[in-house]
Each structure stands twice: as structure tokens, then as C-alpha cells.
Write a protein that holds these residues in place. Structure first.
Motif, PDB file in Angstrom:
ATOM      1  N   TYR A  57      22.491 -12.762 -30.739  1.00  0.00           N
ATOM      2  CA  TYR A  57      23.012 -11.659 -30.075  1.00  0.00           C
ATOM      3  C   TYR A  57      23.378 -10.755 -31.317  1.00  0.00           C
ATOM      4  CZ  TYR A  57      23.889 -15.589 -26.864  1.00  0.00           C
ATOM      5  OH  TYR A  57      23.563 -16.381 -26.006  1.00  0.00           O
ATOM      6  N   ALA A  58      23.523 -11.112 -32.436  1.00  0.00           N
ATOM      7  CA  ALA A  58      23.919 -10.202 -33.627  1.00  0.00           C
ATOM      8  C   ALA A  58      25.042  -9.207 -33.605  1.00  0.00           C
ATOM      9  CB  ALA A  58      22.452  -9.380 -34.020  1.00  0.00           C
ATOM     10  N   ILE A  59      25.775  -9.752 -32.697  1.00  0.00           N
ATOM     11  CA  ILE A  59      27.476  -8.922 -32.568  1.00  0.00           C
ATOM     12  C   ILE A  59      27.935  -8.891 -33.725  1.00  0.00           C
ATOM     13  CG2 ILE A  59      28.990  -8.738 -31.042  1.00  0.00           C
ATOM     14  CD1 ILE A  59      28.244 -10.685 -29.580  1.00  0.00           C
ATOM     15  N   TRP A  60      28.329  -7.780 -34.156  1.00  0.00           N
ATOM     16  CA  TRP A  60      28.934  -7.495 -35.505  1.00  0.00           C
ATOM     17  C   TRP A  60      30.316  -8.327 -35.571  1.00  0.00           C
ATOM     18  CZ3 TRP A  60      26.863  -2.614 -33.742  1.00  0.00           C
ATOM     19  CH2 TRP A  60      25.421  -2.452 -33.931  1.00  0.00           C
ATOM     20  N   PRO A  61      30.571  -9.174 -36.406  1.00  0.00           N
ATOM     21  CA  PRO A  61      31.703 -10.024 -36.600  1.00  0.00           C
ATOM     22  C   PRO A  61      33.141  -9.142 -37.063  1.00  0.00           C
ATOM     23  CG  PRO A  61      30.622 -10.683 -38.429  1.00  0.00           C
ATOM     24  CD  PRO A  61      29.553  -9.696 -37.880  1.00  0.00           C
ATOM     25  N   HIS A  62      32.818  -8.066 -37.511  1.00  0.00           N
ATOM     26  CA  HIS A  62      33.978  -7.506 -37.798  1.00  0.00           C
ATOM     27  C   HIS A  62      34.400  -6.143 -37.123  1.00  0.00           C
ATOM     28  CE1 HIS A  62      30.570  -4.926 -39.097  1.00  0.00           C
ATOM     29  NE2 HIS A  62      31.304  -4.093 -39.305  1.00  0.00           N
ATOM     30  N   MET A  63      33.900  -6.274 -35.911  1.00  0.00           N
ATOM     31  CA  MET A  63      34.022  -5.102 -35.058  1.00  0.00           C
ATOM     32  C   MET A  63      34.328  -5.871 -33.645  1.00  0.00           C
ATOM     33  SD  MET A  63      30.972  -2.321 -35.232  1.00  0.00           S
ATOM     34  CE  MET A  63      30.260  -1.650 -36.620  1.00  0.00           C
ATOM     35  N   THR A  64      35.402  -5.058 -33.037  1.00  0.00           N
ATOM     36  CA  THR A  64      35.877  -5.718 -31.644  1.00  0.00           C
ATOM     37  C   THR A  64      34.648  -5.679 -30.606  1.00  0.00           C
ATOM     38  OG1 THR A  64      36.806  -3.792 -30.873  1.00  0.00           O
ATOM     39  CG2 THR A  64      38.459  -5.024 -32.179  1.00  0.00           C
ATOM     40  N   VAL A  65      34.767  -6.165 -29.408  1.00  0.00           N
ATOM     41  CA  VAL A  65      33.802  -6.089 -28.260  1.00  0.00           C
ATOM     42  C   VAL A  65      33.667  -4.252 -28.372  1.00  0.00           C
ATOM     43  CG1 VAL A  65      33.676  -6.434 -25.788  1.00  0.00           C
ATOM     44  CG2 VAL A  65      34.553  -8.134 -27.485  1.00  0.00           C
ATOM     45  N   ALA A  66      34.818  -3.750 -27.999  1.00  0.00           N
ATOM     46  CA  ALA A  66      34.686  -2.382 -27.778  1.00  0.00           C
ATOM     47  C   ALA A  66      34.048  -1.645 -28.715  1.00  0.00           C
ATOM     48  CB  ALA A  66      35.979  -1.613 -27.519  1.00  0.00           C
ATOM     49  N   GLN A  67      34.332  -2.192 -29.994  1.00  0.00           N
ATOM     50  CA  GLN A  67      33.834  -1.229 -31.366  1.00  0.00           C
ATOM     51  C   GLN A  67      32.129  -1.383 -31.110  1.00  0.00           C
ATOM     52  OE1 GLN A  67      36.304  -2.569 -34.259  1.00  0.00           O
ATOM     53  NE2 GLN A  67      37.716  -1.024 -34.316  1.00  0.00           N
ATOM     54  N   HIS A 106      34.360 -13.843 -32.430  1.00  0.00           N
ATOM     55  CA  HIS A 106      34.731 -15.441 -32.572  1.00  0.00           C
ATOM     56  C   HIS A 106      35.560 -15.725 -31.604  1.00  0.00           C
ATOM     57  CE1 HIS A 106      38.625 -15.043 -34.348  1.00  0.00           C
ATOM     58  NE2 HIS A 106      38.206 -13.878 -34.715  1.00  0.00           N
ATOM     59  N   GLN A 107      36.149 -14.822 -30.996  1.00  0.00           N
ATOM     60  CA  GLN A 107      37.123 -15.394 -29.732  1.00  0.00           C
ATOM     61  C   GLN A 107      36.532 -15.166 -28.196  1.00  0.00           C
ATOM     62  OE1 GLN A 107      39.775 -11.997 -30.751  1.00  0.00           O
ATOM     63  NE2 GLN A 107      41.366 -13.238 -31.387  1.00  0.00           N
ATOM     64  N   LEU A 108      35.154 -15.034 -28.465  1.00  0.00           N
ATOM     65  CA  LEU A 108      34.512 -15.327 -26.932  1.00  0.00           C
ATOM     66  C   LEU A 108      33.777 -16.293 -26.962  1.00  0.00           C
ATOM     67  CD1 LEU A 108      33.197 -11.497 -27.023  1.00  0.00           C
ATOM     68  CD2 LEU A 108      35.202 -12.210 -26.091  1.00  0.00           C
ATOM     69  N   SER A 109      33.268 -16.581 -25.740  1.00  0.00           N
ATOM     70  CA  SER A 109      32.540 -17.820 -25.646  1.00  0.00           C
ATOM     71  C   SER A 109      31.110 -17.389 -25.577  1.00  0.00           C
ATOM     72  CB  SER A 109      32.645 -18.280 -23.925  1.00  0.00           C
ATOM     73  OG  SER A 109      32.257 -17.383 -23.318  1.00  0.00           O
ATOM     74  N   GLY A 110      29.998 -18.269 -25.626  1.00  0.00           N
ATOM     75  CA  GLY A 110      28.740 -18.009 -25.644  1.00  0.00           C
ATOM     76  C   GLY A 110      28.117 -16.927 -24.786  1.00  0.00           C
ATOM     77  N   GLY A 111      28.514 -17.218 -23.268  1.00  0.00           N
ATOM     78  CA  GLY A 111      28.107 -16.285 -22.361  1.00  0.00           C
ATOM     79  C   GLY A 111      28.628 -15.013 -22.247  1.00  0.00           C
ATOM     80  N   ASN A 140      20.840 -19.618 -26.388  1.00  0.00           N
ATOM     81  CA  ASN A 140      21.852 -20.238 -26.883  1.00  0.00           C
ATOM     82  C   ASN A 140      22.885 -20.665 -25.745  1.00  0.00           C
ATOM     83  OD1 ASN A 140      21.013 -20.062 -29.675  1.00  0.00           O
ATOM     84  ND2 ASN A 140      21.631 -18.019 -30.006  1.00  0.00           N
ATOM     85  N   LEU A 141      22.466 -20.550 -24.598  1.00  0.00           N
ATOM     86  CA  LEU A 141      23.438 -20.808 -23.557  1.00  0.00           C
ATOM     87  C   LEU A 141      23.268 -22.167 -23.094  1.00  0.00           C
ATOM     88  CD1 LEU A 141      23.472 -17.521 -21.650  1.00  0.00           C
ATOM     89  CD2 LEU A 141      24.922 -18.203 -23.295  1.00  0.00           C
ATOM     90  N   ASP A 142      24.326 -22.995 -22.417  1.00  0.00           N
ATOM     91  CA  ASP A 142      23.900 -24.409 -21.792  1.00  0.00           C
ATOM     92  C   ASP A 142      23.352 -24.183 -20.521  1.00  0.00           C
ATOM     93  OD1 ASP A 142      25.949 -24.125 -19.858  1.00  0.00           O
ATOM     94  OD2 ASP A 142      27.595 -24.323 -21.541  1.00  0.00           O
ATOM     95  N   ALA A 143      22.616 -25.113 -20.058  1.00  0.00           N
ATOM     96  CA  ALA A 143      21.719 -25.109 -18.917  1.00  0.00           C
ATOM     97  C   ALA A 143      22.414 -24.338 -17.904  1.00  0.00           C
ATOM     98  CB  ALA A 143      21.314 -26.295 -18.491  1.00  0.00           C
ATOM     99  N   LYS A 144      23.590 -24.888 -17.361  1.00  0.00           N
ATOM    100  CA  LYS A 144      24.319 -24.179 -16.065  1.00  0.00           C
ATOM    101  C   LYS A 144      24.503 -22.832 -16.535  1.00  0.00           C
ATOM    102  CE  LYS A 144      25.975 -26.859 -12.679  1.00  0.00           C
ATOM    103  NZ  LYS A 144      24.722 -27.141 -12.615  1.00  0.00           N
ATOM    104  N   LEU A 145      24.844 -22.567 -17.515  1.00  0.00           N
ATOM    105  CA  LEU A 145      25.233 -21.013 -17.712  1.00  0.00           C
ATOM    106  C   LEU A 145      24.277 -20.158 -17.905  1.00  0.00           C
ATOM    107  CD1 LEU A 145      28.094 -19.837 -18.306  1.00  0.00           C
ATOM    108  CD2 LEU A 145      27.569 -19.892 -20.622  1.00  0.00           C
ATOM    109  N   ALA A 205      23.451 -16.795 -15.972  1.00  0.00           N
ATOM    110  CA  ALA A 205      23.188 -15.485 -16.641  1.00  0.00           C
ATOM    111  C   ALA A 205      21.943 -14.909 -16.373  1.00  0.00           C
ATOM    112  CB  ALA A 205      23.005 -15.728 -18.025  1.00  0.00           C
ATOM    113  N   ARG A 206      20.849 -15.816 -15.840  1.00  0.00           N
ATOM    114  CA  ARG A 206      19.682 -15.008 -15.657  1.00  0.00           C
ATOM    115  C   ARG A 206      19.481 -14.386 -14.152  1.00  0.00           C
ATOM    116  NH1 ARG A 206      16.193 -20.271 -14.143  1.00  0.00           N
ATOM    117  NH2 ARG A 206      16.563 -21.030 -16.371  1.00  0.00           N
ATOM    118  N   ASP A 207      20.337 -15.002 -13.205  1.00  0.00           N
ATOM    119  CA  ASP A 207      20.434 -14.150 -12.044  1.00  0.00           C
ATOM    120  C   ASP A 207      21.202 -12.892 -12.232  1.00  0.00           C
ATOM    121  OD1 ASP A 207      19.244 -16.272 -10.975  1.00  0.00           O
ATOM    122  OD2 ASP A 207      21.150 -17.410 -10.133  1.00  0.00           O
TER     123      ASP A 207
END
Lengths: 352, 581
Positions: free
Chosen positions: A90-100, A138-143, A169-174, A178-180
Motif C-alpha cells: 500500500y505504501a501509505i505514507w505514515p506521517h500523513m493523514t488519510v486526507a493528506q 496506523h489507526q486504520l484496518s488493513g482493508g 495483505n487482506l484476510d480471505a473474507k475481506l 474488496a475484489r467485488d
């Protein structure tokens, strides 16, 4: 939106050929999957399209823009290709919020503050993260992290979306959900998409077209159903689901079809394809083989169930027919012991 | 495709998909940073070697190429005396430090020594206490006229030690270098599989046997590694011989060069350069050898199994408490008492056992520090260098580190060795190199007689420390972060500024704190550069001490220790807050 053309792509890493003359086209709004085991060259191909790796040879073009053309010495920098990419981590930058995170591609494009805020709001609503705008990764779930990565990739309406194993990196159910969801989003936005995965279920359920890769080459290019039903190459048949292979003598049948005979199948197996040459190998899916009680009416050679396992929605059998061992999938419970085996006409296909 | 993207109906905001135009290619900026780093690091060595091969100092007209400087050096009996002294000091110090540091590391990390967690921290004290402060504190307490020396010798009439002898100096050298051994051995212990020791225990070996037959043999590569490092450090040590050796006329290599430089008939003679070049060769050789050895050591560790889980410490039995008390006494004698002595010395007319200290109390030393322009300037100048120089160095090193490890710049591979090298070079040698550089080249003349010249020399000498802090953190940042930013349309410098540097904030701050305290205490590279008006703490203390003025020097040392302590505490606090965010 544009087509992507990849022509004669080659790449070696310290003497090992990772890509060997790879060519394909992704049509406008199409979702094409590069499928293969690790080390087959699928991610390298994706990185070449993204501009994060440079091929030794070949051409990549997107609409009227040439991304790479080794002969013409063109190599557009990754940051000037206007692609959206979702990375495996995912490479989401850890020092920025979701919006950033989502705003970043807009900020490097010098959009006005107000336009950025509006657009980020839209994108976050689209990926169903409206309430999480101020949170850190880090406050978000994998999905949720995965959807941030996707939101960032589509934030500035890119021409092309590249996905590098986004569900691994997601578990089977998720993963199924996510695919759909991703498929629906891709369809709504009409994004030309290249998707890399090693998971056959993902490939079959999401793609408009599947490219099966092995050893740096594309072995099969077709719709999911074509690829599954007519794999043409033994590797493709094995990689997409289970498969039985039967080799025998081939004679011509009626209407350009062929008949394959072996010691076990003396009556022959009808294959609705033309085949040149005296011998050949066919691929038969386990669920296409019919087995029944030995005293049931019908034809077909006798076999023996040597192994049976219950897998919930079906039974998996190993059936010995002469020297052949076939794996068979069936709904009906059968005891170990003698059975009758039948391969109906039309289910088999020739492979190389 | 730019600008003409067909959008799905539910997306309304206008998006112009044109990446920002760059005003110059990223690699031009890379080249500038690369050139600055390499010029600063390698530059000073050319004038050094050149000046050692000339017949006259290079500021004099004329002069030819000759080996005369080396001949002069070899003909000087004092030179050979200094070489012999340095060799015996280095052997003694290395022996003491390696044996002591290894024992302490095993004791605090593999046994049930009471209080081992606190000791692990306290043993690091000699690294953060400014070295001059520790040396002066030792002199005040254990020197010829030191407080405890007087107490034992004159009051108790017992035979006393001589701190100004080579064995005495070796003890202090070992105290200063033991933390280095401790850290090396400790990291090796953490990396080795403790189940090897468990296996020895379950086959019936007692703790002593386990340590002797399993633990220590496994540490052999680490011990060899730090033996070479300590030996190389001993060859360049300047503070100990200048402060401790002077009373008994014992010179070491570095102090011999320093004295010859200062007392020669012609100023700045070529034979000092020759001596510096020789020392540079020896130390570089030792460190290359060490790099080779530690390379094979890494392979050794990587091949073995990884350390497994919780480890039950070896039981010291009835030696537990005596060992712990002994260690407490060691820390008291080597650090706590000298620091107390330092404070005491800054507040009295003279430290003597004949009078109780409060009868000799005086504010004179502190008054002098507050009013004397030279002493005051040395504090403000050092703070300027530590703050400004530290920040600038961290920025430059951060940029260079990113280029070395996260760019496609063609020469990037040369940057990492360039960033490591300055710390491997003896400080005095770098100082002489910078002296000649400022003298020979026109841009150097701009900084020759002002604080800038000293700032550059000190920062270049210590920039390795910033690299050593920043690089491991950078290596842990997933490369997909950069790739994600590039595919979002960001160029290299934007990625550096907006993605990598913000993620690196904690290590950047740690690097700055480390640079600050080092720049405040370091003085080796500037002993040849300081001019009236451009004083820094270390050199001022050295020169004031040599004039026989002791009290104010102790006060300056206390100032140094207090500033370092405050900065460390503040830094640790901010760092904790940064990490929590």
C-alpha cells in the motif's frame, strides 16, 4: 481513456532474463490481469509500465504518449506518466493523514487549495473513507489502508490504474469483498487497468482478459473463460485450477474434430478441435469427468477409487484407470472400490 | 492525455493532470551535493600531502619537491620517543579496554548481576561526558596534586600512583574507550544465538565454563574488531598527553606534532605534515583491515541461526552482590568522583587536603568566565558552531544519504565511503589538512581567520556520526513509499522533502543532538586553526590550562558538561514525543 501498448519488452537482471519479448495491448476501460507465480516477470512488467524500472528493450505507449522506446531513446520519468498505482504494501505514507495522502498527487500538480479539498472529499466518499479523513495510517484496518492507497491512486483521475497484488495483505473474507468492490469501482470510473496477481480466483473473477506469464513470457492471452476452458499450454492448464493430462494416439473425427485413444480409453475421447499429428495430449478438468457406480447404465472404462476426501461442497477422488491416475471432483458420495469413468465429448482440450 | 481525461459522472472537481515542470533536472542537485561532500572530505588531504613533500612551508616563496621533511622527522630522537610512548600507551589502553569492556558486556547482558539494567545506561557516561571535562576531573582528583592523591599520599602516608605515567594515562584511556568495546560486544551478543549457551548449560557446564568455552569464543570476531578500532583511536589521542603527559614530559604522536607545530623556528614546518601523512597511512591501514574483518564477521552471523526468544541469565551465585558493588564503585571512581571534583575545583582557589574546601571557596573562577571576553566568546562561539554547524551538517548529510541510497545518481556509490571516512581520520590530521587548504586556495582564504574555518573543520570531522544515525533508519523505510510518490507525480526532491525527510524526523533530531554535543566537546581538528577572536571551548581550555590557570578551565568544563546534559535531556524528551506521535 487510452490503450496501453507494450511491444517486445525485454529485461535482464545480472544475466537472468526476467522479461523475454513481452507484447500485449490493454484496450480502453479494460481490466487486464498479469497472472503467474512469483518470479515470472509480472511485477517487472508492471514496474516498467509505471516507469519505476527501465526495460532493456522494447516500447511502452499509452494513447499518444510514448512512455518508453528504447530504440528512440525515450524514457519518460515515472512522475510524468500520470498513472495511478496501488502497491502491494500500500505504501501509505505514515506521517500523513488519510486526507493528506490522497491530496499528495493533487498538491504536486499545484492545484488550488479549495479544489484539493473538494476533490479529496469526493475521492474519500468514493472509497468509503469519508469519516476517516483525519486519521493516520496506523489507526486504520488493513482493508481501510488498501482503500486509502486506491483513493490516492485515483485522486487526480489518472489515465491508467496499475495494481500490484493489492489484496495479498487482506484476510480471505475481506479479500472477496474488496475484489467485488474494486471491480465495481473500476467499471464505474471506466479506468484502463493493469492488475498483477498470483491468485487464480482473483484473476478469474475480476479480469476482462488474463495474461498468464511464466519465465518472462506470456503463455496465454484470453478472457477468463477462454483461458480456463482452452488453456492451450500445459503450464496454463495447471496454473489455473487442477487438471488431468492424458496422452494418446489421435485420429480425425467428424466435422474437423479429433478422437484421442489410449489403452484405458479404447472407445476414444472426442475432442472438438482439429489436431495435426498422430499423437497428442489433452487436458481434462476434474469436475468434467463423470464417475458412477460400476453397475450404473452407460459406457466408459472401469476404474478404482483409491482415495476420497470430503471438501464441503464436493468430493475429491483419486481414481486409478489402468496406469492412469485421474483426479475427479463430484457431488455424489462414492465408496472406495470399483467405479465407471466417463469423459463426456467436448470437455477435453489439446495442450502443448 | 493531459487535461482531456474523460471523467465518470460522479466525479465533478476539475483536475488538471499536468505534473509540475521542474526548473532543473534532479541530478544537477545531486551533483552539487555530491561535489560539496566529496570536496569537503577529500579536499584537505591534497594540501597535506603536498606540503609534506615541499622543502619550505608553502606560504614561503620558492621551495622544491623533496623528501627532506620525512628525513627531518626520522632524524628527531623526540619523534621516536613519541612513537614508543604512543605504542606502549596504545597496547596498554587497548588491553585494559577490551578485557574490561568485554567483561562488563557479558556481565550486564548475560548474567543475573543485580542492577544490570541501570549499569547498561551508566556505563555509557564516558561517551557523553565531554572528554576534556573527564580528563580535567581526573587530574583534579587523581593527578599529581589531585585531591585523593594528596589524601592518600600526604595524609595517610601510603604509596601513591602516578597518573602522568604511561600506565596511568592508559587507565584513563581505557576508561574513555571502554564504552566502545561494551557497545560492540553487546551488539554481537544480541546477534548470537543464546541457545548455543543453553545447550552448553543443559549438558552440564557451570556459568563460568559456559562463558569461557562458549560465549567468549563466539565473541572473537567482535573482540578483534574493537581491538583494532581502539588501537587506532589510541594512536591519535591528543587530550590525554597534553594534559596528563606534560608534567612528566611524556609526548605522544599527536602531542608531538602539536608541540613541534607551535614551537618550531619556522612556523608551520613541513615535517609536521610529513608526520601527519605517516599517521594517516597507519590509521587508514588499521581501519581497512578492520573493515575487511568485520565484513567476514557479518557473513559469519548471517549464516548462523538467529537468536531465540527469552534467555535465562547465567547465575553468578554468591558473586552476584560483590560484582554489582564492585561495578558501582568502578562507576563512582571513574565518572562520579571526577565530575564532583570538577565542580569543586571550579568553586575553590585551590583544591587541597590541608584546608576544608569551603574555607577556600571563591566565586573568582566563575566571575572570570562571565567577564573575560576570551572565555565568554569561547562559550558563545562553541554554541554557535554546535547549533548552526550541527543543523547545517545534518541537512547536508541527510541529503547526501538520500542520494547515496535512494537515487539513480551515477556516482552515488562513492558517497557512503566519503561520509564514513572523516571520522576514521585522526582529528589533528584533518586540522592540519584544513589549515593548508585555507592557506593555499582563494576560497579558503575567506574562512581562514574566522569562525567559519573552524566550523567547517569540526563539522566535516564529525559528519560521519550524523550519517551513522540517519542511514539505518533510512534503510528501514520501505522503498514503495518513494515509488508511490513517484507514480503520484512527485520528482526526486519533492519525494525527499515531502515523504522521506518527514518520516526521518526522529533520526534527524537524534543526529542533531549527537552532532551538537560532539561539536561542543570536540577540539582536535581546530587546535591548529584557532586564532584570537575565534575561540572555541576545547582549545581555549587547552591553552588556558597550559598557562597554568586551572580554576576557570574547570568552570568552563562544568559549563560544557551542563550544556551537554541539558541538550541530552531535552533531546530525549522531544524524541519521545516525536516517536509517540
Amino acid at each position: 481513456m487510452p490503450d496501453i501498448r507494450v511491444e517486445h519488452l525485454s529485461k535482464s537482471f545480472s544475466g537472468t532474463r526476467v522479461l523475454d519479448d513481452v507484447s500485449f495491448t490493454v484496450k480502453d476501460k479494460e481490466l487486464v490481469t498479469l497472472l503467474g507465480s512469483s518470479g515470472c516477470g509480472k511485477t517487472t512488467t508492471l514496474l516498467c509500465i509505471a516507469g519505476l524500472q527501465t526495460p532493456d528493450d522494447g516500447l511502452i505507449a499509452c494513447g499518444d504518449d510514448t512512455f518508453v522506446d528504447r530504440d528512440a531513446r525515450i524514457d519518460l520519468a515515472a512522475e510524468r506518466r500520470n498513472l495511478g498505482m496501488v502497491f502491494q504494501s500500500y505504501a501509505i505514507w505514515p506521517h500523513m493523514t488519510v486526507a493528506q495522502n490522497v491530496a499528495f498527487p493533487l498538491r504536486v500538480r499545484k492545484m488550488s487549495r479549495r479544489a484539493i479539498t473538494a476533490r479529496v472529499g469526493e475521492v474519500l466518499a468514493l472509497v468509503e473513507l469519508g469519516q476517516h479523513a483525519g486519521r493516520y495510517p496506523h489507526q486504520l484496518s488493513g482493508g481501510e489502508q488498501q482503500r486509502v492507497a486506491l483513493g490516492r491512486a485515483i485522486a487526480y483521475s489518472p489515465a491508467v490504474l496499475l495494481l500490484d497484488e493489492p489484496f495479498s495483505n487482506l484476510d480471505a473474507k475481506l479479500r472477496e469483498r474488496a475484489r467485488d468492490w474494486l471491480k465495481a469501482l473500476q467499471h464505474t470510473l471506466g479506468l484502463t487497468t493493469v492488475f498483477v496477481t498470483h491468485d487464480q480466483d482473483e484473476a478469474l473473477s475480476m479480469s476482462d482478459r488474463i495474461l498468464v506469464m511464466n519465465g518472462g513470457r506470456i503463455l496465454r492471452d484470453g478472457t477468463p473463460e477462454e483461458t480456463y476452458r482452452r488453456p492451450r499450454v500445459r503450464f496454463v492448464a495447471e496454473f489455473l485450477g487442477q487438471c488431468n493430462f492424458i496422452t494418446g494416439a489421435v485420429t480425425a473425427g467428424p466435422d474437423g474434430s479429433a478422437i484421442l485413444r489410449t489403452a484405458e480409453f479404447g472407445d476414444g475421447i472426442a475432442v472438438p478441435e482439429h489436431h495435426a499429428g498422430p499423437s497428442g495430449t489433452i487436458a481434462v478438468r476434474p469436475e468434467d469427468i463423470e464417475i458412477s457406480q460400476p453397475d450404473a447404465p452407460g459406457s466408459g472404462p472401469a476404474g478404482t477409487v483409491v482415495d476420497a476426501s470430503f471438501l464441503g461442497d464436493h468430493y475429491q477422488y483419486r481414481v486409478a484407470v489402468g496406469t492412469l491416475h485421474l483426479s475427479v471432483r463430484s457431488q455424489c458420495p462414492l465408496a472406495q472400490g470399483p467405479v465407471r469413468v466417463r469423459i463426456p465429448p467436448g470437455v477435453a482440450t489439446f495442450v502443448e | 492525455m493531459a487535461g482531456t481525461i474523460e471523467r465518470p459522472p460522479d466525479v465533478t472537481a476539475p483536475v488538471t493532470a499536468t505534473p509540475r515542470a521542474r526548473w532543473m533536472p534532479a541530478s544537477a542537485g545531486h551533483a552539487v551535493v555530491w561535489f560539496v561532500v566529496v570536496a569537503l572530505v577529500v579536499g584537505p588531504f591534497f594540501p597535506l600531502v603536498y606540503s609534506s613533500l615541499r622543502s619550505k612551508p608553502i606560504y614561503l616563496p620558492g621551495g622544491t619537491f623533496t623528501l627532506q621533511a620525512y628525513r627531518t622527522l626520522f632524524a628527531d630522537p623526540l619523534f621516536w620517543q613519541a612513537v614508543r610512548n604512543t605504542a606502549s600507551f596504545a597496547v596498554g589502553t587497548t588491553l585494559l579496554a577490551v578485557v574490561g569492556g568485554t567483561a562488563l558486556a557479558i556481565g550486564c547482558n548475560r548474567t543475573n548481576l543485580p542492577g544490570r539494567k541501570a549499569y547498561r545506561l551508566l556505563l555509557m557516561a564516558p561517551i557523553v561526558i565531554p572528554p576534556l571535562g573527564l580528563i580535567i576531573g581526573w587530574l583534579a582528583i587523581y593527578g599529581q596534586g589531585g585531591y585523593i592523591t594528596q589524601l592518600v599520599g600526604q595524609n595517610l602516608h601510603l604509596p601513591v600512583w602516578n597518573l602522568s605515567s604511561i600506565p596511568g594515562m592508559s587507565v584513563l584511556g581505557a576508561v574513555i574507550t571502554i564504552p566502545i568495546v561494551y557497545l560492540t560486544v553487546q551488539s554481537s551478543l544480541a546477534g548470537t544465538d543464546s541457545s548455543l549457551e543453553d545447550a552448553a548449560r543443559s549438558s552440564g557446564a557451570g556459568p563460568v565454563r559456559v562463558i569461557a568455552r562458549v560465549t567468549v569464543p563466539m565473541l572473537r570476531p567482535a573482540i578483534l574488531n574493537c581491538t583494532l578500532l581502539i588501537f587506532a583511536l589510541c594512536l591519535e589521542i591528543l587530550g590525554i598527553p597534553l594534559f596528563l603527559g606534560t608534567p612528566s614530559n611524556i609526548d605522544f604522536y599527536a602531542s608531538y606534532l602539536y608541540r613541534s607545530w607551535n614551537s618550531s623556528v619556522t612556523a608551520d614546518p613541513p615535517f609536521v605534515s610529513a608526520g601527519a601523512v605517516l599517521l594517516l597511512l597507519v590509521v587508514s591501514g588499521l581501519l581497512i583491515l578492520r573493515a575487511r574483518l568485520s565484513g567476514s564477521e557479518q557473513r559469519f552471523i548471517a549464516a548462523g541461526a538467529r537468536g531465540g526468544g527469552a534467555h535465562r541469565p547465567l547465575d553468578l551465585g554468591r558473586w552476584r552482590w560483590p560484582a554489582s558493588i564492585g561495578l558501582a564503585i568502578y562507576i563512582g571512581i571513574t565518572c562520579a568522583i571526577p565530575l564532583l571534583g570538577l565542580v569543586l575545583m571550579s568553586c575553590v582557589k585551590a583544591l587541597s587536603t590541608l584546608e576544608v574546601p569551603w574555607h577556600l571557596f571563591t566565586a573568582e573562577n566563575w566571575h572570570l568566565v562571565a567577564t573575560d571576553p576570551t572565555l565568554r566568546r569561547s562559550i558563545t562561539d562553541s554554541l554557535l558552531i554546535a547549533g548552526g554547524g550541527g543543523a547545517a551538517t545534518v541537512l547536508l548529510v541527510a541529503a547526501a544519504t538520500l542520494i547515496a541510497h535512494r537515487s539513480g545518481f551515477p556516482l552515488r556509490r562513492t558517497l557512503a565511503p566519503a561520509l564514513i571516512y572523516p571520522r576514521a581520520v585522526p582529528g589533528v590530521i584533518l586540522g592540519i589538512g584544513f589549515f593548508w587548504t585555507y592557506l593555499m586556495f582563494t576560497p579558503g582564504a575567506l574562512v581562514r581567520n574566522n569562525l567559519w574555518g573552524e566550523l567547517i573543520a569540526l563539522c566535516v570531522r564529525n559528519l560521519t556520526l550524523a550519517y551513522l544515525v540517519i542511514y539505518p533508519s533510512l534503510a528501514r523505510i520501505n522503498a514503495e513509499f518513494d515509488r508511490a510518490a513517484r507514480s503520484s507525480g512527485a520528482g526526486w526532491w519533492t519525494i525527499a522533502r515531502r515523504i522521506l525527510l518527514p518520516i526521518l524526523r526522529p533520526p534527524l533530531l537524534a543526529a542533531f543532538v549527537l552532532m551538537f554535543i560532539t561539536l561542543l566537546s570536540d577540539y582536535d581538528p581546530v587546535v591548529f586553526l584557532q586564532k584570537p577572536g575565534t575561540e572555541v571551548l576545547g582549545v581555549t581550555m587547552l591553552q588556558t590550562w597550559q598557562r597554568g590557570v586551572v580554576g576557570p578551565v574547570a568552570a568552563l568544563a562544568v559549563v560544557q558538561v551542563v550544556i551537554v546534559a541539558v541538550v541530552l535531556l531535552l533531546g530525549a524528551r522531544v524524541l519521545r514525543r516525536l516517536r509517540r506521535a
